[in-house]
Write a protein that holds these residues in place. Structure first.
Motif, PDB file in Angstrom:
ATOM      1  N   ALA A  97       0.830  -1.209   0.000  1.00  0.00           N
ATOM      2  CA  ALA A  97       0.000   0.000   0.000  1.00  0.00           C
ATOM      3  C   ALA A  97       0.862   1.256   0.000  1.00  0.00           C
ATOM      4  O   ALA A  97       0.535   2.250  -0.669  1.00  0.00           O
ATOM      5  CB  ALA A  97      -0.929  -0.010   1.214  1.00  0.00           C
ATOM      6  N   ILE A  98       1.970   1.224   0.736  1.00  0.00           N
ATOM      7  CA  ILE A  98       2.876   2.378   0.756  1.00  0.00           C
ATOM      8  C   ILE A  98       3.530   2.559  -0.611  1.00  0.00           C
ATOM      9  O   ILE A  98       3.688   3.683  -1.100  1.00  0.00           O
ATOM     10  CB  ILE A  98       3.930   2.212   1.858  1.00  0.00           C
ATOM     11  N   ALA A  99       3.894   1.454  -1.236  1.00  0.00           N
ATOM     12  CA  ALA A  99       4.468   1.537  -2.584  1.00  0.00           C
ATOM     13  C   ALA A  99       3.487   2.174  -3.567  1.00  0.00           C
ATOM     14  O   ALA A  99       3.891   2.874  -4.496  1.00  0.00           O
ATOM     15  CB  ALA A  99       4.870   0.143  -3.069  1.00  0.00           C
ATOM     16  N   ALA A 100       2.189   1.941  -3.356  1.00  0.00           N
ATOM     17  CA  ALA A 100       1.170   2.469  -4.272  1.00  0.00           C
ATOM     18  C   ALA A 100       0.874   3.946  -4.042  1.00  0.00           C
ATOM     19  O   ALA A 100       0.215   4.580  -4.882  1.00  0.00           O
ATOM     20  CB  ALA A 100      -0.108   1.647  -4.130  1.00  0.00           C
ATOM     21  N   LEU A 101       1.342   4.495  -2.925  1.00  0.00           N
ATOM     22  CA  LEU A 101       1.074   5.906  -2.642  1.00  0.00           C
ATOM     23  C   LEU A 101       1.872   6.809  -3.574  1.00  0.00           C
ATOM     24  O   LEU A 101       2.961   6.440  -4.027  1.00  0.00           O
ATOM     25  CB  LEU A 101       1.454   6.236  -1.202  1.00  0.00           C
ATOM     26  N   PRO A 102       1.374   8.010  -3.847  1.00  0.00           N
ATOM     27  CA  PRO A 102       2.173   8.968  -4.623  1.00  0.00           C
ATOM     28  C   PRO A 102       3.458   9.300  -3.880  1.00  0.00           C
ATOM     29  O   PRO A 102       3.485   9.378  -2.658  1.00  0.00           O
ATOM     30  CB  PRO A 102       1.256  10.204  -4.718  1.00  0.00           C
ATOM     31  N   ASP A 103       4.531   9.493  -4.616  1.00  0.00           N
ATOM     32  CA  ASP A 103       5.801   9.897  -4.018  1.00  0.00           C
ATOM     33  C   ASP A 103       5.719  11.386  -3.692  1.00  0.00           C
ATOM     34  O   ASP A 103       5.514  12.208  -4.582  1.00  0.00           O
ATOM     35  CB  ASP A 103       6.938   9.646  -5.006  1.00  0.00           C
ATOM     36  N   PRO A 104       5.882  11.759  -2.412  1.00  0.00           N
ATOM     37  CA  PRO A 104       5.747  13.176  -2.073  1.00  0.00           C
ATOM     38  C   PRO A 104       6.947  14.025  -2.472  1.00  0.00           C
ATOM     39  O   PRO A 104       6.826  15.252  -2.581  1.00  0.00           O
ATOM     40  CB  PRO A 104       5.592  13.149  -0.552  1.00  0.00           C
ATOM     41  N   ILE A 105       8.104  13.382  -2.680  1.00  0.00           N
ATOM     42  CA  ILE A 105       9.330  14.147  -2.906  1.00  0.00           C
ATOM     43  C   ILE A 105       9.284  14.845  -4.269  1.00  0.00           C
ATOM     44  O   ILE A 105       9.005  14.234  -5.299  1.00  0.00           O
ATOM     45  CB  ILE A 105      10.563  13.242  -2.796  1.00  0.00           C
ATOM     46  N   GLY A 106       9.555  16.137  -4.236  1.00  0.00           N
ATOM     47  CA  GLY A 106       9.498  16.942  -5.456  1.00  0.00           C
ATOM     48  C   GLY A 106       8.142  17.546  -5.719  1.00  0.00           C
ATOM     49  O   GLY A 106       7.989  18.349  -6.659  1.00  0.00           O
ATOM     50  N   ASP A 107       7.148  17.181  -4.900  1.00  0.00           N
ATOM     51  CA  ASP A 107       5.806  17.737  -5.071  1.00  0.00           C
ATOM     52  C   ASP A 107       5.833  19.242  -4.813  1.00  0.00           C
ATOM     53  O   ASP A 107       6.393  19.696  -3.815  1.00  0.00           O
ATOM     54  CB  ASP A 107       4.845  17.054  -4.093  1.00  0.00           C
ATOM     55  N   VAL A 108       5.232  20.002  -5.720  1.00  0.00           N
ATOM     56  CA  VAL A 108       5.167  21.451  -5.561  1.00  0.00           C
ATOM     57  C   VAL A 108       3.933  21.783  -4.715  1.00  0.00           C
ATOM     58  O   VAL A 108       2.798  21.616  -5.158  1.00  0.00           O
ATOM     59  CB  VAL A 108       5.102  22.169  -6.911  1.00  0.00           C
ATOM     60  N   ILE A 109       4.175  22.226  -3.492  1.00  0.00           N
ATOM     61  CA  ILE A 109       3.084  22.516  -2.562  1.00  0.00           C
ATOM     62  C   ILE A 109       2.389  23.815  -2.940  1.00  0.00           C
ATOM     63  O   ILE A 109       1.159  23.941  -2.859  1.00  0.00           O
ATOM     64  CB  ILE A 109       3.629  22.607  -1.119  1.00  0.00           C
ATOM     65  N   ALA A 110       3.172  24.805  -3.348  1.00  0.00           N
ATOM     66  CA  ALA A 110       2.612  26.106  -3.745  1.00  0.00           C
ATOM     67  C   ALA A 110       3.624  26.801  -4.644  1.00  0.00           C
ATOM     68  O   ALA A 110       4.838  26.536  -4.570  1.00  0.00           O
ATOM     69  CB  ALA A 110       2.322  26.973  -2.515  1.00  0.00           C
ATOM     70  N   GLU A 111       3.131  27.684  -5.503  1.00  0.00           N
ATOM     71  CA  GLU A 111       4.032  28.474  -6.334  1.00  0.00           C
ATOM     72  C   GLU A 111       3.372  29.798  -6.672  1.00  0.00           C
ATOM     73  O   GLU A 111       2.144  29.886  -6.774  1.00  0.00           O
ATOM     74  CB  GLU A 111       4.426  27.712  -7.605  1.00  0.00           C
ATOM     75  N   TRP A 112       4.201  30.829  -6.810  1.00  0.00           N
ATOM     76  CA  TRP A 112       3.677  32.152  -7.103  1.00  0.00           C
ATOM     77  C   TRP A 112       4.783  33.001  -7.728  1.00  0.00           C
ATOM     78  O   TRP A 112       5.976  32.678  -7.627  1.00  0.00           O
ATOM     79  CB  TRP A 112       3.137  32.812  -5.833  1.00  0.00           C
ATOM     80  N   ASP A 113       4.355  34.071  -8.388  1.00  0.00           N
ATOM     81  CA  ASP A 113       5.284  35.012  -9.014  1.00  0.00           C
ATOM     82  C   ASP A 113       5.274  36.328  -8.260  1.00  0.00           C
ATOM     83  O   ASP A 113       4.228  36.762  -7.745  1.00  0.00           O
ATOM     84  CB  ASP A 113       4.895  35.272 -10.475  1.00  0.00           C
ATOM     85  N   ARG A 114       6.416  36.970  -8.196  1.00  0.00           N
ATOM     86  CA  ARG A 114       6.529  38.287  -7.572  1.00  0.00           C
ATOM     87  C   ARG A 114       6.512  39.379  -8.643  1.00  0.00           C
ATOM     88  O   ARG A 114       6.829  39.117  -9.813  1.00  0.00           O
ATOM     89  CB  ARG A 114       7.843  38.363  -6.773  1.00  0.00           C
TER      90      ARG A 114
END
Length: 428
Positions: A97-114
């Motif tokens: 079940a853990i193998a089937a989970l999405p890999d969190p590493i590299g996931d973009v939690i939020a992004e924005w421009d200044r």
């Protein structure tokens, strides 16, 4: 790099622990860049090894059980410790079940421009090296190792002395998985001694260990919090409450309380105190308690409860603050929601609490005001489990408020960093 299986003559605990830390740090660097497929391969091959080595694991577990019986451990503790073919298969299923989970590493939690053109993103990264200290439950070896690996972390495991042989047998299966995937053996290490001095050393290894996760009784948690020089995710007592509101459905209340307490009394999500609204004490209390007694539960009640059920044992002040992990339940009649909330605030451990009611307003108030990691409405407290939350598994239930709270799964074993992209901007 060396992965210790035992401490040999001439080696000190300090030197062994320091080498475990260095090896883990090196492995963590590799894991932070390891592709998802390689991590999943290690988990799936580990699951295969668990199933193929079931006999060996059961034999190791029997050594632990025999020693535990000789020590006079309670039936609840023996239940925590015991493995069966079905439980081993469930552990293997958990790895899958853990193998089937999405890999969190590299996931973009939020992004924005200044306005100046900078592009900023918040990205998940591993924590690094996790020291995990736990008692009794050998399945935590697999859960902790697998969750750490999936989140790109190396881990150093220290199981309880009661489960030493069982935990090592499970760890060897995880090592098979790492080998099959071509990943460092030091990605998942187990401390090769039951000497408590190893725990003391681990808690000081701030140069190589990034976070400590203790899972066990109050004495373990208090020791870790007192001695650790490393950030701690605390899993405190499961002083779990169920409150039966004046608008509770009787049939639902009987079923939910019985399951919350008696499905498995030795887990941290098992209910330890029942609070019943006085408005339904005459109609709901005895049917609920009769069902519990039928299932083998001892009732410890306040004066009102004992007056209605003479077979109940009078509760002491200590009972309201006790995590039994046994077929024992403290029961109190309260005058209403306010008193129920006050009781939970005074005696609870911020772990898991539940309200049984058909009143949506009362349910919303309880869910909002109870300061616990998990708060339920009309559902068994035994659902306080990362696997039941869809996390595959958990290392524990964090009762603190910093970084992780509730089931500690894959995402909770990550941090984040900011990636900033520019085109030559300079700050005026």
């Amino acid at each position: 790099m060396t992965v210790f299986s035992n401490i040999t003559e001439g080696q000190s605990i300090d030197s062994v622990m320091e080498e475990l830390g260095r090896n883990a740090k090196d492995a963590a660097q590799t894991l932070s860049l390891t592709p998802t497929d390689a991590k999943n391969t290690a988990l799936l091959e580990g699951a295969k090894a668990l199933r193929s080595r079931t006999g060996d694991i059961l034999a190791a577990n029997e050594k632990d059980l025999a020693a535990a019986r000789d020590k006079g451990l309670s039936e609840a503790m023996l239940d925590r410790l015991q493995l069966t073919a079905e439980r081993i298969d469930a552990i293997a299923t958990g790895l899958e079940a853990i193998a089937a989970l999405p890999d969190p590493i590299g996931d973009v939690i939020a992004e924005w421009d200044r306005p100046n053109g900078l592009e900023i993103s918040r990205v998940r990264v591993p924590l690094g090296v996790i020291g995990i200290i736990y008692e009794s439950r050998p399945n935590v070896t697999a859960d902790a190792g697998a969750l750490s690996l999936k989140a790109g972390n190396a881990c150093i495991l220290r199981g309880g002395s009661e489960s030493y042989h069982s935990s090592r047998a499970i760890w060897e299966c995880l090592q098979d998985g790492l080998s099959a995937a071509g990943l460092p053996a030091a990605s998942i290490q187990i401390i090769p001694t039951t000497d408590r001095a190893a725990v003391g050393k681990l808690l000081t290894m701030s140069e190589t260990v990034d976070v400590i996760v203790p899972r066990g009784g109050r004495s373990l948690i208090e020791r870790v919090q007192k001695e650790s020089r490393i950030p701690v995710f605390s899993h405190l007592d499961g002083l779990v409450h169920v409150y039966v509101d004046e608008k509770a459905d009787l049939e639902k209340a009987v079923s939910l309380v019985a399951n919350s307490k008696m499905r498995r009394v030795s887990i941290c999500g098992a209910t330890e105190t029942l609070l019943v609204n006085r408005a339904v004490a005459d109609t709901h209390l005895l049917p609920i308690l009769d069902k519990l007694v039928e299932l083998g539960c001892e009732i410890r009640g306040d004066e009102d409860v004992c007056a209605r059920m003479p077979a109940a044992v009078p509760a002491t002040e200590a009972d309201w603050a006790t995590e039994y992990l046994e077929p024992i339940l403290s029961v109190r009649i309260v005058d209403g929601m306010d008193q129920a909330l006050a009781h939970i605030a005074e005696y609870g451990s911020h772990h898991t609490d539940c309200i049984i009611t058909e009143d949506a307003t009362a349910a919303a108030r309880f869910l909002n005001e109870v300061d616990s990691a998990i708060v339920l409405h009309n559902a068994s407290t035994q659902f306080a489990d990362g696997g039941e939350f869809g996390m595959g598994a958990e290392i524990g239930i964090s009762t603190g408020k910093m970084h992780a709270r509730g089931p500690v799964g894959v995402e909770q074993l990550t941090s984040y960093k900011y990636q900033v992209r520019g085109t030559g901007q300079t700050r005026p």
